[in-house]
Design a protein around this motif. Sequence first.
Motif, short mmCIF file in Angstrom:
data_model
loop_
_atom_site.label_atom_id
_atom_site.label_comp_id
_atom_site.label_asym_id
_atom_site.label_seq_id
_atom_site.Cartn_x
_atom_site.Cartn_y
_atom_site.Cartn_z
N ASN A 144 48.75 -56.59 -36.37
CA ASN A 144 48.96 -55.43 -37.25
C ASN A 144 47.99 -54.30 -36.90
N LEU A 145 47.97 -53.93 -35.63
CA LEU A 145 47.09 -52.89 -35.14
C LEU A 145 47.90 -51.71 -34.61
N VAL A 146 47.22 -50.60 -34.34
CA VAL A 146 47.88 -49.40 -33.84
C VAL A 146 48.74 -49.73 -32.61
N ARG A 147 49.91 -49.09 -32.53
CA ARG A 147 50.88 -49.38 -31.47
C ARG A 147 50.76 -48.34 -30.36
N VAL A 148 50.92 -48.77 -29.11
CA VAL A 148 50.89 -47.84 -27.98
C VAL A 148 52.04 -46.84 -28.10
N THR A 149 51.74 -45.58 -27.84
CA THR A 149 52.69 -44.48 -27.99
C THR A 149 53.25 -43.99 -26.67
N SER A 150 52.43 -44.04 -25.60
CA SER A 150 52.83 -43.38 -24.36
C SER A 150 52.16 -44.03 -23.16
N ILE A 151 52.66 -43.65 -21.99
CA ILE A 151 52.01 -44.01 -20.73
C ILE A 151 52.18 -42.85 -19.77
N GLN A 152 51.11 -42.51 -19.05
CA GLN A 152 51.23 -41.51 -18.00
C GLN A 152 50.87 -42.16 -16.67
N ASN A 153 51.82 -42.06 -15.73
CA ASN A 153 51.67 -42.62 -14.40
C ASN A 153 52.05 -41.58 -13.36
N GLU A 154 51.57 -41.79 -12.14
CA GLU A 154 51.97 -40.90 -11.05
C GLU A 154 53.46 -41.07 -10.77
N PHE A 155 54.16 -39.93 -10.67
CA PHE A 155 55.60 -39.98 -10.46
C PHE A 155 56.06 -38.67 -9.85
N SER A 156 56.76 -38.76 -8.73
CA SER A 156 57.24 -37.56 -8.05
C SER A 156 58.34 -37.96 -7.07
N LEU A 157 58.90 -36.96 -6.39
CA LEU A 157 59.88 -37.22 -5.35
C LEU A 157 59.33 -38.13 -4.25
N LEU A 158 58.01 -38.10 -4.05
CA LEU A 158 57.38 -38.91 -3.01
C LEU A 158 56.89 -40.26 -3.51
N HIS A 159 56.90 -40.44 -4.84
CA HIS A 159 56.27 -41.64 -5.40
C HIS A 159 56.97 -42.00 -6.70
N SER A 160 58.14 -42.63 -6.56
CA SER A 160 58.99 -42.87 -7.73
C SER A 160 59.08 -44.35 -8.08
N LYS A 161 58.01 -45.10 -7.86
CA LYS A 161 58.05 -46.55 -8.03
C LYS A 161 58.32 -46.97 -9.47
N ASP A 162 58.06 -46.11 -10.45
CA ASP A 162 58.30 -46.48 -11.85
C ASP A 162 59.78 -46.48 -12.23
N TRP A 163 60.62 -45.90 -11.36
CA TRP A 163 62.06 -45.92 -11.63
C TRP A 163 62.68 -47.09 -10.86
N PRO A 164 63.48 -47.92 -11.54
CA PRO A 164 63.89 -47.80 -12.93
C PRO A 164 63.14 -48.71 -13.91
N TYR A 165 62.37 -49.67 -13.41
CA TYR A 165 61.95 -50.77 -14.28
C TYR A 165 60.95 -50.37 -15.35
N LEU A 166 59.89 -49.64 -14.99
CA LEU A 166 58.93 -49.26 -16.01
C LEU A 166 59.53 -48.23 -16.97
N ILE A 167 60.30 -47.30 -16.44
CA ILE A 167 60.89 -46.28 -17.30
C ILE A 167 61.91 -46.90 -18.25
N GLU A 168 62.70 -47.85 -17.78
CA GLU A 168 63.61 -48.55 -18.68
C GLU A 168 62.83 -49.23 -19.81
N ASN A 169 61.71 -49.85 -19.45
CA ASN A 169 60.84 -50.49 -20.45
C ASN A 169 60.39 -49.47 -21.49
N CYS A 170 59.98 -48.29 -21.02
CA CYS A 170 59.52 -47.25 -21.94
C CYS A 170 60.62 -46.81 -22.89
N VAL A 171 61.80 -46.55 -22.36
CA VAL A 171 62.91 -46.09 -23.20
C VAL A 171 63.23 -47.12 -24.28
N ASN A 172 63.34 -48.38 -23.88
CA ASN A 172 63.75 -49.41 -24.83
C ASN A 172 62.65 -49.81 -25.81
N ALA A 173 61.39 -49.55 -25.45
CA ALA A 173 60.28 -49.87 -26.35
C ALA A 173 59.78 -48.64 -27.11
#
Length: 350
Positions: free
Chosen positions: A201-230
């Motif tokens: 029953n503690l404060v819940r995580v609100t956001s995450i900031q990671n490096e993301f660009s045309l040259l470095h898109s490793k967060d798509w799709p798995y981490l971003i899907e996690n973010c949307v659904n959570a």
Amino acid sequence: MKYSKLGSSGLSVSRICLGTMTWGTQNSQQDANEQIEYALSQGINFMDTAEMYAVPPTAETYGSTETIIGHWIAANPSRRDEFILTTKIAGNGLKYIRQGGDITGESIISSVDASLKRLQTDYIDLYQLHWPNRTSPHFAKHHPGKLKFTDVDITAQSAQMLEILQALDECVKAGKIRHFGLSDDTPWGINEYIRLSEKHNLVRVTSIQNEFSLLHSKDWPYLIENCVNADIAYLPWSPLAGGALTGKYIDGLRPSGSRWSTLQRNGLFRDTAQTNAAIKAYVEVAEKHGLTPAQLALAWCNQVDGVTSTIIGATSMDQLREDISAFELSLGESVLEDIASVQQQYPMPF
């Protein structure tokens, strides 16, 4: 300006977040004041900083960016509620910050107080962990073989995370911070913090900031899907890959005063032959469709499904104006197809 919901926080943030890490090295107090005023006039209500800034991180520049923002707030106290302010606690490894030690509950408490003092504000809207205590697959450690997850003591890591959550919860209840977020973390990190917050029953995580660009898109799709659904806000940093996607570093160019001319810690692992070739291809796409390379890269990032707000930074007002204008663009199918073609050829240049 368009706005998005910042995860489960209930806050509405502009699709552009003003990054500040050059304030105190490449940019002065006067420059920062001008950038803040212009950003606010354009409807930007989201600003990101960190105790570690300015960059490159040094003992001499530590805290200088927060101090610069604090001077603006002190000069404009009635305008504090015009923007949502984020900052970060530095992780381990920098000897001049808490002797290079891990983030602990005690360091959270003391660092929040120190940031509040430098920022000259009574509260921080979003307080973030700059990087986790465990080694994460960021900063060129995402390729196979760079890390051994089986060597990590998950029980010890989880215990540290619980201690951190308890300190963050204490800061929320004291009114010092309103929400907390992660940076340079992973789906497991997100989900373990959620699990612990729900269990205790503690404060819940609100956001995450990671490096993301045309040259470095490793967060798509798995981490971003996690973010949307959570219901976690996803905040890309370095959408221009340290300025490389503007094309200014092609074939070894190093314009005077540019980041790669002075900050090789960011240039080296991003400066590859594949990166150079990919950037040339993206510049061709931009020229074909009547865009600047920066506009192409930023408009693409803004249109990625699941992105909440993109963190931009500029060392000149001309750069800031160009960057902000990119978020008024909507890339059509033909340009997106051309971008996809380059991505297939250069899927992960660094």
